[in-house]
Design a protein around this motif. Structure first.
Motif: not given
Length: 377
Positions: A226-249
């Motif tokens: 939608a064009g929001f300024s910045r979208t951050y992603l965080t999770s209690r499981t670091p490896l899953k968080a990294e994979a999800a961040a990569r998958a969604t940009s």
């Protein structure tokens, strides 16, 4: 000679009477007649789509073909020879057999629609009238992608070009002239729309998504798209968080920085499976105002009493469900208008096909008459 001439004329006129059925067939399975495991089996059986399309296009009586493949349907749209209409069941069995042998699975009987019923169904699919979520806009792009792939492979020619073009035109009319696609009808879309109503300028609005599963990733994609300024992603499981961040940009935020992330965010979306409250009153004390917090988790992971804090707006699944249901009811009220557009489109297709066939038959009749006239001298 006159008797022979009269018989040939009668045969041609008989053909004219039989030219009123468009040689179209839609064949496959959808969410209406199959479960997800069956659709997954069929996807595996199809394998490489381009190879599958070529194999189907090589079958006798199949002139053109595209394949609409989504998570909710896998259906072939076929243009057949005149003889193919009469043996549509045999063609369906051939395609089912072809896919069963390729995927080494036993596939069920396909649902088939033929002629103008098939044209009606193709238009309804493209307009979102046959979708799991009534009026979903994504299906238009999915049908268009199937059409473009067919064009690229050479399995789309005159008939499917015409039928698809009219289906696309009908879909645009439905979107323009009715409210069938208006209003959010998914949790993530509803969450995004709520944020857009609170913040006028989304280009300066920061979003924090808590979680790394499918719902969290879908939410991140909605806000990023939608064009929001910045979208951050965080999770209690670091490896899953990294994979999800990569998958969604999305930008990755360490979970240890959750408090800072909430403090700097304008929108917080919790989409994490947890039995405990993760977003507490203490975490939002220094947060920006206004702050929108959307809890997509069940059970809740956002403290309900946070909504009592001035300038903080909290929405949970029940709030969003109420919004979605209102919009779905509004969409259902638009079905009648949409179906009128579908009927008009099918009527135009009927007129086009009958005019086309009439021209072909009259041309053949004229050539035959000219041949007979020349042979008389």
């Amino acid at each position: 000679m006159q008797a022979f001439h009269r018989g040939a004329m009668e045969d041609s006129l008989t053909n004219l009477e039989n030219c009123n059925q468009i040689p179209l067939m839609v064949l496959g399975i959808s969410h209406r007649d199959s479960d997800i495991s069956l659709r997954e089996n069929l996807v595996r059986a199809v394998g490489e789509k381009s190879e599958c399309l070529r194999s189907v296009a090589d079958l006798e009586h199949v002139l053109e073909v595209i394949l609409i493949s989504t998570c909710n349907r896998l259906e072939f749209v076929l243009a057949l020879s005149p003889q193919g209409l009469a043996c549509s069941e045999e063609i369906a069995a051939e395609i089912r057999g072809l896919l069963s042998s390729k995927g080494q699975v036993v596939l069920p009987r396909f649902t088939a629609k033929v002629g103008y019923q098939a044209m009606d169904y193709l238009v309804r699919i493209t307009c979102g009238l046959e979708s799991v979520v009534l009026g979903e806009p994504e299906i238009f792009g999915q049908v268009k992608s199937a059409y473009k792939e067919g064009v690229k492979l050479g399995t789309v020619k005159r008939i499917l070009h015409y039928c698809c073009a009219h289906a696309f035109r009908a879909s645009k009319r439905v979107k323009r002239e009715t409210g069938l696609s208006l209003g959010p009808v998914s949790f993530c879309y509803a969450a995004r729309r709520i944020a857009e109503k609170v913040f006028v300028d989304i280009s300066t609005t920061k979003v924090l998504v808590i979680g790394s599963g499918q719902m969290a990733q879908l939410a991140a994609r909605h806000f990023i798209g939608a064009g929001f300024s910045r979208t951050y992603l965080t999770s209690r499981t670091p490896l899953k968080a990294e994979a999800a961040a990569r998958a969604t940009s999305a930008a990755l935020l360490p979970y240890s920085d959750l408090a800072r992330g909430i403090m700097e965010a304008d929108v917080v979306v919790s989409a994490v499976a947890s039995k405990e409250i993760l977003v507490t009153k203490d975490l939002v004390k220094k947060a920006r105002r206004p702050l929108v917090i959307i809890d997509l988790a069940v059970p809740q992971t956002v403290c309900p009493s946070i909504s009592e804090v001035e300038g903080i707006y909290v929405y949970d699944v029940e709030n969003l469900q109420a919004v979605i249901e209102r919009h779905l009811e509004a969409r259902r009220n638009e079905v009648g208008k949409s179906e009128i557009i579908v009927e008009q489109t099918v009527s135009e297709a009927r007129q086009w096909w009958e005019r086309r066939e009439l021209e072909v038959k009259l041309s053949s009749l004229y050539q035959h008459a000219e041949t007979m006239l020349m042979s008389a001298f």
